[in-house]
Scaffold this active site. Sequence first.
Site, PDB file in Angstrom:
ATOM      1  N   GLY A 140       0.783  -1.435   0.177  1.00  0.00           N
ATOM      2  CA  GLY A 140       0.188  -0.077  -0.149  1.00  0.00           C
ATOM      3  C   GLY A 140       0.749   1.156  -0.037  1.00  0.00           C
ATOM      4  CG  ASP A 195       3.372  -0.674 -11.309  1.00  0.00           C
ATOM      5  OD1 ASP A 195       3.851   0.431 -11.262  1.00  0.00           O
ATOM      6  OD2 ASP A 195       2.329  -0.895 -10.393  1.00  0.00           O
TER       7      ASP A 195
HETATM    8  C1  GLA Z   1       0.018   2.338 -10.597  1.00  0.00           C
HETATM    9  C2  GLA Z   1      -0.009   1.418 -11.642  1.00  0.00           C
HETATM   10  C3  GLA Z   1       1.020   1.780 -13.044  1.00  0.00           C
HETATM   11  C4  GLA Z   1       0.794   3.304 -13.356  1.00  0.00           C
HETATM   12  C5  GLA Z   1       0.879   4.200 -12.181  1.00  0.00           C
HETATM   13  C6  GLA Z   1       0.934   5.649 -12.298  1.00  0.00           C
HETATM   14  O1  GLA Z   1       1.294   2.258 -10.176  1.00  0.00           O
HETATM   15  O2  GLA Z   1      -0.027   0.189 -11.127  1.00  0.00           O
HETATM   16  O3  GLA Z   1       0.429   0.929 -13.816  1.00  0.00           O
HETATM   17  O4  GLA Z   1      -0.337   3.373 -14.047  1.00  0.00           O
HETATM   18  O5  GLA Z   1       0.101   3.871 -11.105  1.00  0.00           O
HETATM   19  O6  GLA Z   1       1.774   5.959 -13.026  1.00  0.00           O
END
Ligand code: GLA
Length: 420
Positions: A140, A195
């Site tokens: 989180g 990510d």
């Molecule tokens: C989260 C999502 C990513 C991206 C970011 C914002 O981390 O998992 O895919 O969209 O937000 O940049």
Amino acid sequence: MTSDNRTVQYLEPMESKEAVGRAAELFVDTFRTAPAGVWSAPGRVNLIGEHTDYNAGLCLPIALPHRTYIALSPRKDRLVRLVSDMGNREMTTVDLEGLEALGVEGWAAYPAGVAWALREDGFAGVQGFDAAFVSCVPVGGGLSSSAAMTCSTALALDDVYDLGFGGTDAGRVKLIDAAKRAENEMAGASTGGLDQNASMRCKANRALLLDCRPELDAVQSAQQEPFNLGALGLELLVVDTQATHQLNDGQYAQRRSTCEEAARILHVDNLRVTADQIAASADPFQALKETLDALPDPTMKKRVRHVVTEIFRVRSFVRAFASGDTVEAGRLFNASHDSLAADYEVTVPELDVAVDVARHHGVYGARMTGGGFGGSIIALVEQGSGRTIAQAIADEFAHRGFAAPRALPVAASDSARREA
Ligand code: GLA
């Protein structure tokens, strides 16, 4: 400092040897046999380029030294048995047989979803598995604890089921697809690929310039940029505000569908096409204005303005950083945060306050990182001044009655790997 203030806590990464031992021990305690191996994958910090990935845009993550470790053994049946030191250490079981999208509740959806996605993608040889997780990526915290979990699982499954993808960058892109599918289709979080790409593709002392256009191949989609803060006399401060952050509560999906709707209205496949058209025009300011004028709704205009200008900021940041222009790099951090606060509306008071305090303490620039709605901030600061700034943020949080934030020591680290 008032009496209710305490020394800011630092969340140190676990040493690899210790973490491997702990994951193996949890595995043995739970499943009464030794694991086939231990793998790990890092959390990430995105330097700039927020909410651009699902718009086929650009982002610039680094991998954290904070990692999730998975001890795993394959099974001959379709059962997935999971245990984690992040929860109550109780075993959860999922049956892959007949499993459908959104068929698993809670955190087990992430690792079980990876095996499900690989099978859906035609890798029928992937069976069940037993796995024990140990992690120091804050859950989180907006630092991709979920990608650290799905990517470590994907790499482990690739290894034990001999898929042969983990060894090359192009292969890893396949595993990223499965990790992302697990998150989108089993956990119900409609996130883009930032990510998972960070966790699978980042390198030590490098930032990953990720181009999310779907038509690009592995080589075209990623560039490794030198990232040596020490040489510039800088430090990257990361502070987890501890304001809870969840990406499957509808807000994130809403941002995403507004962008998709805007692209439809503008007759383009995605907003990256719009950004590129604007950048290529003789007068980009006028072109942006005309684009926004073509949109019907004030909220949509703001969302599009963020996405387009954020894509430009990534390019400018990479240029500024490469030429050692820390003032400009910091200015771009600030502009990114302000756009996420005012136009994309994904900040919360804890993020804005942390950024404000940092800015009042002479940083080059500060911004939220990740999806927002809670999570972490990052700041480009003079080497050696990070701790003082983190403390100032903690003091202000105590003063306002917010939960105590914690800082994370960072260095651009390596992607997912086999540990033992
Ligand atoms: C989260 C999502 C990513 C991206 C970011 C914002 O981390 O998992 O895919 O969209 O937000 O940049």
